[in-house]
Design a protein around this motif. Structure first.
Motif, short mmCIF file in Angstrom:
data_model
loop_
_atom_site.label_atom_id
_atom_site.label_comp_id
_atom_site.label_asym_id
_atom_site.label_seq_id
_atom_site.Cartn_x
_atom_site.Cartn_y
_atom_site.Cartn_z
N ARG A 70 0.81 -1.22 0.00
CA ARG A 70 0.00 0.00 0.00
C ARG A 70 0.84 1.27 0.00
NH1 ARG A 70 -4.96 0.08 3.58
NH2 ARG A 70 -5.72 1.22 1.77
N SER A 71 2.10 1.15 -0.35
CA SER A 71 2.98 2.33 -0.38
C SER A 71 2.57 3.27 -1.52
CB SER A 71 4.43 1.91 -0.57
OG SER A 71 4.63 1.36 -1.87
N SER A 72 2.97 4.52 -1.39
CA SER A 72 2.69 5.51 -2.44
C SER A 72 3.33 5.10 -3.76
CB SER A 72 3.21 6.89 -2.02
OG SER A 72 2.53 7.35 -0.88
N ARG A 100 -5.77 7.64 2.42
CA ARG A 100 -4.82 6.68 3.00
C ARG A 100 -5.30 6.06 4.31
NH1 ARG A 100 -2.13 5.08 -0.94
NH2 ARG A 100 -0.55 4.26 0.43
N ALA A 101 -6.60 5.89 4.47
CA ALA A 101 -7.16 5.25 5.66
C ALA A 101 -7.12 3.73 5.48
CB ALA A 101 -8.59 5.71 5.90
N GLU A 102 -7.18 3.00 6.56
CA GLU A 102 -7.18 1.54 6.51
C GLU A 102 -8.35 1.02 5.68
OE1 GLU A 102 -5.91 -2.21 6.83
OE2 GLU A 102 -4.80 -0.47 7.54
N SER A 103 -9.49 1.69 5.76
CA SER A 103 -10.67 1.24 5.02
C SER A 103 -10.66 1.67 3.56
CB SER A 103 -11.94 1.77 5.69
OG SER A 103 -11.94 3.19 5.67
N SER A 104 -9.74 2.53 3.18
CA SER A 104 -9.67 3.03 1.80
C SER A 104 -9.14 1.99 0.84
CB SER A 104 -8.75 4.25 1.73
OG SER A 104 -9.22 5.31 2.50
#
Length: 95
Positions: A13-15, A46-50
């Motif tokens: 999930r890195s940029s 960048r939320a966990e649910s995103s």
């Protein structure tokens, strides 16, 4: 017009990983002739649910959308992304 919305949650999930996925998805434009309009964006929340990446593609007809699904270039891009996808969701609708 058919609108295809795809959300991808990546394992990495890195940029950098999100940017790489975006760039790869953008190669669909011009390589899959039935796509009329393509937008790809990276989540800024960048939320966990995103989800990390969103694709919105427009097609003239349902038949064009169905041909996109099996188009060799689309399949190739999907296979390149597959190992980094943790989850995906999609919605297609007619406008």
């Amino acid at each position: 017009m058919i609108v295809h919305n795809l959300l991808l949650k990546l394992q990495d999930r890195s940029s950098e990983s999100s940017a790489k996925a975006k760039d790869l998805l953008l190669t669909l434009n011009g390589n899959v002739e039935v796509i009329r309009k393509l937008k790809v964006g990276v989540d800024i929340r960048r939320a966990e649910s995103s989800y990390d990446v969103a694709l919105i593609a427009k097609f003239d007809t349902k038949a064009d959308y169905q041909s996109y699904l099996v188009h060799p270039f689309h399949v190739k891009v999907g296979n390149q992304l597959k190992s980094n996808i943790a989850a995906a969701a999609s919605v297609c609708f007619e406008e």
